[in-house]
Design a protein around this motif. Structure first.
Motif, mmCIF file in Angstrom:
data_model
loop_
_atom_site.group_PDB
_atom_site.id
_atom_site.type_symbol
_atom_site.label_atom_id
_atom_site.label_comp_id
_atom_site.label_asym_id
_atom_site.label_seq_id
_atom_site.Cartn_x
_atom_site.Cartn_y
_atom_site.Cartn_z
ATOM 1 N N ILE A 523 0.809 -1.215 0.000
ATOM 2 C CA ILE A 523 0.000 0.000 0.000
ATOM 3 C C ILE A 523 0.852 1.278 0.000
ATOM 4 C CG2 ILE A 523 -0.336 0.029 2.524
ATOM 5 C CD1 ILE A 523 -2.808 1.194 -0.147
ATOM 6 N N GLN A 524 2.032 1.204 0.663
ATOM 7 C CA GLN A 524 2.860 2.417 0.751
ATOM 8 C C GLN A 524 3.226 2.966 -0.620
ATOM 9 O OE1 GLN A 524 3.502 4.449 2.968
ATOM 10 N NE2 GLN A 524 2.953 3.382 4.835
ATOM 11 N N VAL A 525 3.481 2.081 -1.571
ATOM 12 C CA VAL A 525 3.900 2.548 -2.902
ATOM 13 C C VAL A 525 2.747 3.276 -3.590
ATOM 14 C CG1 VAL A 525 5.024 1.861 -5.043
ATOM 15 C CG2 VAL A 525 5.326 0.485 -2.996
ATOM 16 N N ALA A 526 1.537 2.828 -3.302
ATOM 17 C CA ALA A 526 0.382 3.441 -3.969
ATOM 18 C C ALA A 526 -0.045 4.737 -3.302
ATOM 19 C CB ALA A 526 -0.785 2.453 -3.966
ATOM 20 N N ARG A 527 0.350 4.952 -2.051
ATOM 21 C CA ARG A 527 -0.128 6.132 -1.313
ATOM 22 C C ARG A 527 0.625 7.380 -1.758
ATOM 23 N NH1 ARG A 527 -0.354 6.756 4.211
ATOM 24 N NH2 ARG A 527 -2.558 7.189 4.433
ATOM 25 N N THR A 528 0.241 7.913 -2.891
ATOM 26 C CA THR A 528 0.901 9.099 -3.422
ATOM 27 C C THR A 528 -0.143 10.148 -3.783
ATOM 28 O OG1 THR A 528 0.744 8.238 -5.654
ATOM 29 C CG2 THR A 528 2.780 7.752 -4.456
ATOM 30 N N GLN A 529 0.352 11.374 -3.899
ATOM 31 C CA GLN A 529 -0.510 12.482 -4.321
ATOM 32 C C GLN A 529 -1.112 12.185 -5.697
ATOM 33 O OE1 GLN A 529 1.631 16.129 -4.913
ATOM 34 N NE2 GLN A 529 -0.252 17.331 -4.870
ATOM 35 N N GLU A 530 -0.303 11.506 -6.519
ATOM 36 C CA GLU A 530 -0.708 11.205 -7.891
ATOM 37 C C GLU A 530 -1.964 10.322 -7.937
ATOM 38 O OE1 GLU A 530 2.562 9.162 -9.594
ATOM 39 O OE2 GLU A 530 1.863 9.349 -11.652
ATOM 40 N N LEU A 531 -2.005 9.291 -7.090
ATOM 41 C CA LEU A 531 -3.101 8.313 -7.179
ATOM 42 C C LEU A 531 -4.173 8.507 -6.116
ATOM 43 C CD1 LEU A 531 -1.000 5.087 -7.874
ATOM 44 C CD2 LEU A 531 -2.107 6.587 -9.531
ATOM 45 N N LYS A 532 -3.810 9.143 -5.022
ATOM 46 C CA LYS A 532 -4.731 9.378 -3.892
ATOM 47 C C LYS A 532 -5.627 8.155 -3.662
ATOM 48 C CE LYS A 532 -5.008 14.384 -4.389
ATOM 49 N NZ LYS A 532 -4.325 14.594 -5.651
ATOM 50 N N PRO A 533 -5.043 7.014 -3.350
ATOM 51 C CA PRO A 533 -5.862 5.794 -3.250
ATOM 52 C C PRO A 533 -6.860 5.842 -2.100
ATOM 53 C CG PRO A 533 -3.683 5.398 -2.379
ATOM 54 C CD PRO A 533 -3.643 6.772 -2.964
ATOM 55 N N TYR A 534 -7.993 5.241 -2.321
ATOM 56 C CA TYR A 534 -9.008 5.067 -1.280
ATOM 57 C C TYR A 534 -9.058 3.566 -1.029
ATOM 58 C CZ TYR A 534 -13.505 5.576 1.120
ATOM 59 O OH TYR A 534 -14.517 5.574 2.050
ATOM 60 N N VAL A 535 -8.700 3.173 0.187
ATOM 61 C CA VAL A 535 -8.505 1.746 0.469
ATOM 62 C C VAL A 535 -9.747 1.163 1.144
ATOM 63 C CG1 VAL A 535 -7.034 0.065 1.653
ATOM 64 C CG2 VAL A 535 -6.033 2.163 0.721
ATOM 65 N N ILE A 536 -10.276 0.128 0.525
ATOM 66 C CA ILE A 536 -11.459 -0.537 1.087
ATOM 67 C C ILE A 536 -11.061 -1.950 1.512
ATOM 68 C CG2 ILE A 536 -13.823 -1.315 0.632
ATOM 69 C CD1 ILE A 536 -14.005 0.918 -1.476
ATOM 70 N N GLN A 583 -2.447 -4.927 11.812
ATOM 71 C CA GLN A 583 -1.180 -4.387 11.310
ATOM 72 C C GLN A 583 -1.364 -3.206 10.360
ATOM 73 O OE1 GLN A 583 1.220 -7.674 10.000
ATOM 74 N NE2 GLN A 583 2.971 -6.331 9.657
ATOM 75 N N PHE A 584 -2.428 -3.244 9.574
ATOM 76 C CA PHE A 584 -2.553 -2.228 8.511
ATOM 77 C C PHE A 584 -3.848 -1.419 8.588
ATOM 78 C CE2 PHE A 584 0.159 -5.627 6.854
ATOM 79 C CZ PHE A 584 1.272 -4.909 6.453
ATOM 80 N N GLY A 585 -4.591 -1.578 9.675
ATOM 81 C CA GLY A 585 -5.898 -0.915 9.812
ATOM 82 C C GLY A 585 -5.833 0.589 9.612
ATOM 83 N N GLN A 586 -4.687 1.184 9.922
ATOM 84 C CA GLN A 586 -4.564 2.647 9.791
ATOM 85 C C GLN A 586 -4.704 3.121 8.348
ATOM 86 O OE1 GLN A 586 -2.247 0.478 10.568
ATOM 87 N NE2 GLN A 586 -0.173 1.131 10.128
ATOM 88 N N PHE A 587 -4.513 2.213 7.405
ATOM 89 C CA PHE A 587 -4.593 2.605 5.986
ATOM 90 C C PHE A 587 -5.987 2.396 5.396
ATOM 91 C CE2 PHE A 587 -0.075 1.208 6.459
ATOM 92 C CZ PHE A 587 0.477 2.472 6.367
ATOM 93 N N PHE A 588 -6.875 1.773 6.160
ATOM 94 C CA PHE A 588 -8.197 1.473 5.598
ATOM 95 C C PHE A 588 -9.104 2.693 5.704
ATOM 96 C CE2 PHE A 588 -7.589 -3.162 7.269
ATOM 97 C CZ PHE A 588 -6.551 -3.335 6.356
ATOM 98 N N ASP A 589 -9.623 3.114 4.551
ATOM 99 C CA ASP A 589 -10.568 4.229 4.570
ATOM 100 C C ASP A 589 -11.979 3.728 4.816
ATOM 101 O OD1 ASP A 589 -8.934 6.597 3.782
ATOM 102 O OD2 ASP A 589 -8.437 5.269 2.124
#
Ligand SMILES: Nc1ncnc2c1ncn2[C@@H]1O[C@H](COP(=O)(O)OP(=O)(O)OP(=O)(O)O)[C@@H](O)[C@H]1O
Length: 629
Positions: A523-536, A583-589
């Motif tokens: 997920i870290q690689v995708a978390r950029t200004q360019e893609l602004k991912p919304y994680v479900i 482990q990764f809950g902080q990234f879930f939108d």
């Protein structure tokens, strides 16, 4: 009767209010005009005009009109009473109005207004404030206050449901009991009378000299309706002029388990992913914050960024040694290693037997979804590449992003002209990520699309024909790995493949919504200004429900394709989901429990709609000032 403290003008949004409150167009002005008019008639002694003239000149009417004007003008400002008896004034006016109905145009309206319960209550409240008729009555100040006590302040707080919102400590050198901090939103802060650094002299009439802070707390706990403090005010009260910031908690915190927190009861517990409003960072170690889900409450103490990092480091050192992938040497895969990375042969064989089933039919046509094969996620997980990539991409960014305890966030609303946000689906294998993605794309292929993966050109064979993939040279693929432009990669049927940022951009450039699945560690690689991912995050439902609903569902395991779920598969799915959340809950939108497939699809559609159309918290680094809502 009510005067302004000459506060700031109301904000622009109250333009309407400010025009109506212009004194020139207020009731006083109207009255002035009426008087001018009447003075012309006065000399002619028109019947009743004298009476009306006197009436309009009467001080009570002037005062009432002034009340009205002030109420209009200073709605937004701090009000102070201008007369101590508004209620008596209004009764007097009602009595006088009655016989004058014939003379005053529409006196009934004023009469009705004055009789309204809200007007009566307002006037009563006004008089209470004006006469300082507060409850409870404070004890009188002693007559013989010595000279030396002149600088003391007596503070009386009325207890209510709210916490007092102050902590105390003992000065190490002098032994004085001091107010250690005043918590935002608590009783003490709202009173505006207690400050960090004030020295307590007495609490409820009891001298605190020589007492422990705990004993002082005990006195406080015993007090019933009011708490009386006698304090020596701090010479330089702290001023909090810091800007309020919002952060996403990247870790969890439980004050009850932290022996170092200055006051456990004042601590604010939070979980990964909670959005916190930080209202005070004056203390280098302990900040004050609220959860945005609970902004009306008193703030709580949280460890500052520095302190939390220190705690994380201490915790890390206290753990038994575990080699970290980030510490491995950074190197790329040689051709021999490529061969070593071959997928489990049994799995390949089984898959090839069921090749036809990987095609999806929509609207009566053969319908290939880019990057979509049911076995892909499984194969990716089996790849050694995940570790290799960790070592490539983690230099610098990995520790700072994963290790930062708080991530500053801002509200972001995508504008209609902006590209869509990337939608990332995540979940344990078998939970239904691919099924949901497939249904979504099938539901509206012109709106939703997957990114087309790249595959190493030399390895493309007949078995890859059913997949929509772009061929690429090895050097090109590796340059993408190097520059972190590869969002995810792995093997498919023994062939190296990957999905690049550019592939996602190509979908977004078409004005479509790109939907892809990612492993949490990617997920870290995708978390950029360019893609602004919304994680479900797609979460399994309860075991009992899964046993029922997945009766006819098929999965791919290490050895078999299209195998039915066994109880242990479902248990494994649940365990893995829990680990992912921890482990990764902080990234879930957003989290969707995949109970009923149709419901889950509907929820997914709604969540995607919200992600694209409604304001969301995103890392501040993604937003240039112009884009912030
Ligand atoms: N809510 C549901 N009710 C019943 N069956 C479901 C549900 N969701 C998914 N399934 C079925 O479960 C099976 C596994 O789903 P799917 O292939 O989408 O899992 P996955 O999360 O993509 O895992 P993997 O990537 O390992 O294949 C499929 O047969 C799918 O149709």
């Amino acid at each position: 009767m009510i005067q302004s403290d000459k506060g700031a003008d109301p904000p622009d949004k109250d333009v309407k209010l400010s025009t109506t409150t212009n004194p020139e167009s207020g009731l006083s002005q109207i009255l002035r005009l009426v008087l001018q008019e009447l003075s012309l008639f006065y000399s002619r002694d028109v019947n009743g005009v004298c009476l009306l003239y006197d009436l309009l000149h009467s001080p009570w009417l002037q005062a009432l009109l002034k009340v009205y004007d002030c109420l209009q003008e200073f709605k937004e400002k701090k009000l102070v009473p201008a007369t101590p008896h508004a209620q008596a004034l209004s009764s007097e006016q009602i009595a006088i109005l009655e016989p004058l109905k014939v003379f005053v145009v529409n006196p009934q309206i004023l009469n009705q207004y004055l009789f309204l319960p809200c007007t009566q209550a307002l006037l009563s409240a006004h008089d209470t404030v004006a006469q300082k008729d507060f409850e409870p009555l404070l004890p009188p100040l002693p007559d013989n206050i010595p000279e030396s006590e002149e600088a003391m302040r007596i503070v009386c707080l009325v207890k209510n449901q709210q916490p007092l919102g102050a902590t105390i400590k003992r000065h190490e050198m002098t032994g004085d009991i001091l107010v250690a901090r005043v918590i935002h939103g608590g009783l003490a802060e709202k009173s505006g009378l207690l400050y960090a650094g004030d020295k307590l002299v007495e609490v409820n009439g009891v001298s605190v000299e020589g007492l422990d802070p705990e004993q002082v707390i005990h006195i406080l706990a015993m007090s019933r309706d009011t708490i009386m403090f006698k304090v020596v005010p701090v010479s330089d009260p702290p001023v909090n002029n810091q800007k309020t910031v919002y952060v996403r908690a990247m870790t969890e915190y439980w004050p009850q388990e932290d022996p170092n927190i200055p006051c456990m009861d004042a601590g604010l517990p939070f979980q990964k992913g909670d959005i916190l409003q930080i209202v005070d960072q004056n203390d280098a170690l302990w900040w004050q914050a609220r959860k945005i889900s609970d902004l009306a409450t008193c703030a709580g103490l949280i460890p500052s960024k520095q302190l939390l990092k220190r705690k994380q480091r201490e915790f890390w050192w206290s753990q038994p040694y575990q080699p970290h992938t980030c510490l491995k040497s950074t190197k790329f895969i040689s051709m021999e290693e490529e061969d070593d990375m071959k997928i489990d042969e049994k799995c390949v064989e089984a898959e090839e037997l069921s090749e036809d089933k990987d095609e999806f039919v929509g609207y009566g046509q053969k319908f290939f979804i880019a990057g979509f094969r049911r076995s892909m996620r499984l194969c990716r997980r089996k790849s050694h590449l995940g570790q290799q990539r960790a070592s490539v991409c983690c230099t610098g960014s990995c520790y700072s992003a994963v290790g930062a305890p708080y991530e500053e966030v801002v509200r972001y609303q995508r504008r209609p002209a902006d590209k869509h946000r990337l939608i990332v689906l995540m979940g344990p294998s078998g939970v239904g990520v691919n099924e949901l993605r497939r249904q979504l794309i099938e539901f509206n292929p012109s709106r939703f699309q997957s990114a087309v993966p790249l595959v190493l050109s030399r390895s493309v064979g007949d078995e890859m024909r059913s997949c929509e993939m772009h061929c690429a040279k090895k050097e090109f693929l590796f340059s993408l790995f190097h520059s972190c432009r590869m969002l995810e990669y792995g093997e498919y049927k023994g062939h190296l493949y990957g999905t690049s940022v550019d592939a996602v951009q190509a979908v977004l450039d078409e004005g479509k919504i790109c939907v892809m699945d990612l492993e949490p560690q990617d997920i870290q690689v995708a978390r950029t200004q360019e893609l602004k991912p919304y994680v479900i995050f797609i979460k399994p439902s309860s075991l009992s429900y899964m046993k029922q609903s997945r009766k006819n569902a098929k999965i791919i395991t290490d050895y078999f394709v299209d195998m039915k779920f066994k109880d242990e598969d479902l248990q494994e799915m649940e365990d893995l989901a829990q680990k992912m959340e921890t482990q990764f809950g902080q990234f879930f939108d957003h989290v969707i429990v995949n109970d009923n497939l149709q419901d889950a699809c509907a929820q997914l559609l709604a969540a995607i709609q919200k992600a694209q159309e409604e304001p969301q918290w995103v890392p501040a680094t993604w937003i240039s000032s112009g884009a912030e809502s």
